[in-house]
Scaffold this active site. Structure first.
Site, mmCIF file in Angstrom:
data_model
loop_
_atom_site.group_PDB
_atom_site.id
_atom_site.type_symbol
_atom_site.label_atom_id
_atom_site.label_comp_id
_atom_site.label_asym_id
_atom_site.label_seq_id
_atom_site.Cartn_x
_atom_site.Cartn_y
_atom_site.Cartn_z
ATOM 1 N N GLU A 136 2.727 4.387 -4.403
ATOM 2 C CA GLU A 136 2.697 5.969 -5.573
ATOM 3 C C GLU A 136 4.099 6.557 -5.674
ATOM 4 O OE1 GLU A 136 -1.200 4.096 -4.575
ATOM 5 O OE2 GLU A 136 -0.103 5.189 -3.075
ATOM 6 N N ASP A 191 -8.764 4.031 -2.356
ATOM 7 C CA ASP A 191 -9.834 4.582 -0.811
ATOM 8 C C ASP A 191 -10.894 4.597 -2.245
ATOM 9 O OD1 ASP A 191 -7.743 3.539 0.387
ATOM 10 O OD2 ASP A 191 -6.623 5.696 0.684
ATOM 11 N N ASP A 210 0.915 -0.962 -0.320
ATOM 12 C CA ASP A 210 0.099 -0.468 0.071
ATOM 13 C C ASP A 210 1.034 0.815 -0.035
ATOM 14 O OD1 ASP A 210 -2.766 1.416 -0.518
ATOM 15 O OD2 ASP A 210 -3.101 1.366 2.282
#
Length: 915
Positions: free
Chosen positions: A515, A588, A512
């Protein structure tokens, strides 16, 4: 609320604001590229410089204004693909070229010069009917296939290549750079242009190499429907863009992302598909820096070839879609995929970037996740709750709170005192555990992972050469440089049981925040002027960061098992080729009906971009879904590739049994339906792995000539056999369903009712389930019973649903292996069967003689839909030549023939004769 959680919540609240992220107006290279307007190109091809080799053609083009030459390389790639590379002929330093995404250097086919005169160079490909026309002035490339101009390059003259230059020493040099960028007079100053530095809010991006952006336009002739370029919370059919409204490909952590927005979110795949009734084409823009894509569909006049004199040549109006790509840096490296069918495009793209990894079977079951299951007792109680409520599931997940102070590869010693014992309890239940492992590493000299990486120089650097530090969940953090192969190898070793204390073979991984997310960074991500392995700036590799972490994680799990066991790795950030390493999800999302609705086009877009293993958080990650929404989301998720319920730390608990007996019953039924469907799903994933066919696919893939399917995004095909229409409206009592194909037959998947009138139908729905239809001419394999998890069902018998088409025929495939190892690959231990119904004979035969796998599993029942009359007898002929009578029943209302107590081995040849 605990202080740590208070801090986390405030960070999230800050992240929600759109003002934290750039729009197109904020992006300096976009503003510079946009100063070049459509018109005659500034570039002229020097055709006399063209050189032909076995690999391809090289020639120079020159900017008529600044006289800087570029080198163009053109390759014909096997399988109906062209590759065009454009780079500086003599750059001051090397420009970044994307590594590791292509599975190998593509094999080329020989090009020949068919014509070289009057400012035109015509190249032909020996192997296929393809031509490439190069016009010298202005520079233009046209691709012709089977006599049709499919695609042209630089049609609108928007090739724009900012060549590397030494830093300006004085105002005169700065003025020259501005002059090179555009012929227009400049009103902006250097800061507005963002040539050597660029501000966003309080953040300053220092550009060591100055302006280095690239841009190029393409025209897709005859096309008005384009798709792809995930990830955006947008419609499936890409929209026309206006000024300052481009689709952005820049991986960002956007908590509760806004829907119907073209801003970049978690993943980027720079792959666009265009479709029309007689052809599908694709553009793969291989660039990992920030990229913006503009789309304009319009009507143009086309000359119709005729034998009549030129003065009476006919014209017709056809659609044309212009696509403009602009990237912050790197080179132009683009693959033009000519199809011509959708499945050809998928194969061509996978030939470049790889196919979907074959997942372990357990990962196709249901996953239960929450930020966070508190401790071992909580895990044990949730696990028991599934059994008590007779709901199957395969995996329970642990988020960041399971670690010691957000230090990954560790356990909170108070909450998870005996992680091995906890995993042993799950293992006895034949279930698995997934834990989160993010890329940021807490700055703490007592943390072994940090101290080792620090000592070895494994972190990304800032522009001053120090370890880059940013704020994330642990507080001050450094970020592993996954672009470095040495770092990836070291990271992979951390998953070894001796290194990752408390881990066992049932533990798998969730990447997670990759990015990468940096809470107090510009756009909540890493500074673009940070420096990676090879002295490349972060701006060059930004969209690859998560791709590389998932690659290293998957390799670590494989290495942990000494190459024996398939990994499972879920990643939030992804790029082209991520399909080789595992699964992705849409990030999300919010517990609202609109997010359930947008999840379908988002998943379709990801699927056609090569990543079949994708899903959206069931129920919505943020907020508290009302019971009806949760039920509808479970029903949708059960028919999507990756099926996980997940919720935020501030959300109310939402295990499936917490919403009353009636809702529990319906959710249970949806999840159990998923488990009965696993044989079909697993077979689809094998097809995705071997032939690149998407598991979840838009209607037009299966019905490429049916124009009414081109804009459909509220329903989809699961494989080629099932049409799924999730219910995404609150309190819906009817839905409009398109059953495509004028000569198709469709059957209700549950009632077996035949629908002979394809087209758009208004159908009643109840809360009990969502509409699913089986296509005539298909065979779907199911399990006859559901166990507590996939492993419990290994020996459960099969049921085959045979749906006859208008000609009374059907075909289908079935794949089986051990579900977890690489033996299917190394030892060819698998079964690949073909089922055929023709002239009242239903047969099972081998689809791949190479595979061998022994199983005791049997086909217990066969349901044949669309049988016009009750048979007088049914006989099964076994593989040893013996015949046996078959017990059957016939339902006159549905024309369904049920064959029972067959006990035919799933791996053997047999025939069933119906008289």
């Amino acid at each position: 609320m605990e202080p740590a959680k208070e801090k986390e919540s405030s960070v999230q609240d800050e992240a929600v604001g759109r003002s934290n992220f750039k729009n197109c107006n904020h992006i300096a290279f976009y503003r510079r590229q946009k100063r070049l307007h459509p018109g005659k190109s500034l570039y002229r091809a020097l055709l006399d410089s063209a050189t032909l080799s076995n690999d391809g053609v090289k020639l120079q083009i020159i900017n008529e204004k600044n006289k800087v030459p570029l080198q163009v390389e053109i390759y014909a790639i096997e399988g109906n693909i062209f590759r065009i590379k454009i780079n500086e002929l003599s750059p001051l330093k090397s420009r970044y070229e994307v590594q590791d995404v292509l599975i190998k250097e593509p094999a080329t086919q020989r090009l020949s010069i068919a014509q070289k005169e009057a400012g035109i160079l015509v190249l032909t490909c020996d192997a296929e009917d393809r031509k490439l026309h190069i016009t010298a002035n202005p520079f233009l490339i046209e691709l012709e296939s089977q006599g049709e101009t499919v695609l042209s390059v630089n049609t609108n003259g928007l090739l724009n290549f900012e060549h590397l230059q030494p830093p300006p020493q004085n105002s005169k040099r700065t003025a020259q750079i501005k002059e090179d960028i555009s012929a227009d007079s400049f009103q902006e100053n250097q800061e507005d242009l963002g040539l050597w530095e660029e501000k966003f809010g309080s953040f300053l991006d220092i550009k060591a190499n100055g302006p280095s952006s690239i841009g190029l336009d393409f025209s897709l002739h005859g096309f008005e429907h384009v798709y792809g370029i995930p990830e955006h919370a947008e419609t499936f059919l890409l929209k026309n863009t206006s000024d300052n409204d481009a689709y952005r490909l820049f991986n960002l952590d956007v908590y509760g992302h806004k829907i119907h927005d073209k801003m970049g979110i978690y993943g980027s795949v720079p792959f666009l598909l265009a479709h029309k009734p007689n052809r599908t084409s694709g553009i793969f823009w291989l660039n990992s820096s920030e990229t913006l894509v503009e789309i304009n569909t319009k009507a143009v006049m086309e000359h119709v070839p005729s034998k009549a004199p030129p003065d009476i040549t006919k014209q017709r109006v056809i659609p044309q879609t212009d696509v403009r790509w602009m990237s912050e840096s790197g080179i132009i490296d683009v693959f033009l995929l000519l199809g011509p069918t959708p499945f050809d495009i998928f194969k061509q793209y996978s030939q470049l970037t790889g196919t979907q990894a074959l997942p372990p079977l357990f990962s196709l079951g249901y996953h239960q996740c929450r930020w966070n299951y508190e401790d071992e007792q909580d895990v044990k109680a949730v696990d028991a709750g599934f059994d008590e409520n007779n709901i199957p599931y395969d995996v329970i997940w642990l988020d960041i709170e399971h670690t010691e102070g957000k230090k990954y590869f560790t356990w909170d010693k108070k909450k998870f005192q005996s992680p091995k014992r906890m995993q042993e309890l799950l293992k006895r239940k034949k279930r698995k555990l997934v834990v989160i492992i993010d890329p940021h590493i807490k700055v703490d000299p007592t943390y072994t992972l940090y101290s080792q990486a620090k000592k070895r120089g494994y972190f990304v650097k800032d522009r001053k050469g120090q370890d880059f530090e940013g704020i994330c969940w642990p507080g001050s953090s450094s970020y592993l440089d996954f672009t470095n192969p040495e770092v990836r190898q070291w990271y992979a070793e951390q998953f070894a049981f001796k290194s990752y204390e408390g881990s066992t073979e049932i533990l798998f991984v969730w990447n997670d925040m990759n990015e990468p997310s940096v809470f107090k960074g510009a756009e909540l991500t890493m500074q673009r002027d940070a420096v990676h392995h090879g002295n490349w700036e972060h701006r060059e590799v930004h969209n690859l960061y998560g791709f590389y972490q998932q690659m290293a994680t998957a390799e670590g799990l494989i290495k942990r098992s000494e190459g024996q066991t398939r990994p499972f790795v879920l990643t939030r950030s992804f790029f082209a080729g991520s399909q080789k390493y595992g699964a992705v999800w849409t990030g999300d999302n919010v517990a609202e009906w609109s997010y359930l609705k947008i999840s379908i086009p988002m998943l379709l877009t990801i699927s056609i971009a090569g990543i079949s293993f994708c899903g959206a958080d069931v129920g919505g990650f943020i907020g508290d879904p009302e019971p009806e929404l949760l039920v509808r989301w479970y029903q949708a998720g059960a028919y999507q590739p990756f099926f996980r319920g997940h919720s935020n730390i501030e959300s109310k608990r939402r295990e499936p049994w917490l919403f009353g007996d009636e809702n529990t019953r319906i959710i249970r039924e949806a999840i159990r339906e998923r488990y009965t469907l696993l044989p079909y799903l697993y077979s689809l994933f094998y097809q995705a792995h071997t032939t690149a066919e998407p598991v979840m696919r838009p209607l037009w893939v299966e019905f490429p000539k049916e124009q009414e399917t081109f804009g459909v995004e509220d329903e989809y095909m699961l494989g080629n056999a099932l049409l799924v229409h999730p219910v995404t409206e609150q309190e819906a009592t009817t839905v409009n369903i398109l059953l495509p194909g004028s000569d198709e037959v469709w059957y209700d998947f549950r009632s077996f009712r035949r629908l002979d009138c394809p087209g758009t139908l208004k159908m009643p729905v109840t809360i009990e389930n969502i509409p699913v239809f089986q296509r005539g001419g298909s065979v779907v394999s199911l399990k006859t019973a559901v166990g507590r998890s996939t492993e419990w069902m290994a020996d459960t018998s099969y049921e085959l649903h045979v749906a006859l088409d208008s000609k009374g025929s059907a075909v289908g495939e079935f794949y089986l292996d051990d579900g977890h190892s690489f033996q299917y690959l190394h030892k060819k231990q698998f079964l690949h069967r073909k089922f055929t119904f023709h002239k009242n004979v239903f047969s099972s035969s081998c689809a791949d003689e190479i595979g061998q796998y022994h199983t005791k599993c049997v086909v217990e029942q066969v349901l044949i839909l669309g049988v016009e009359k009750k048979p007088t007898s049914v006989t099964a002929r076994l593989h040893d030549g013996r015949d046996k009578e078959v017990i059957f029943t016939y339902d006159t209302k549905t024309s369904m023939l049920m064959l029972e107590q067959l006990l035919l081995n799933i791996g053997a040849d047999w025939e069933i004769h119906i008289k």
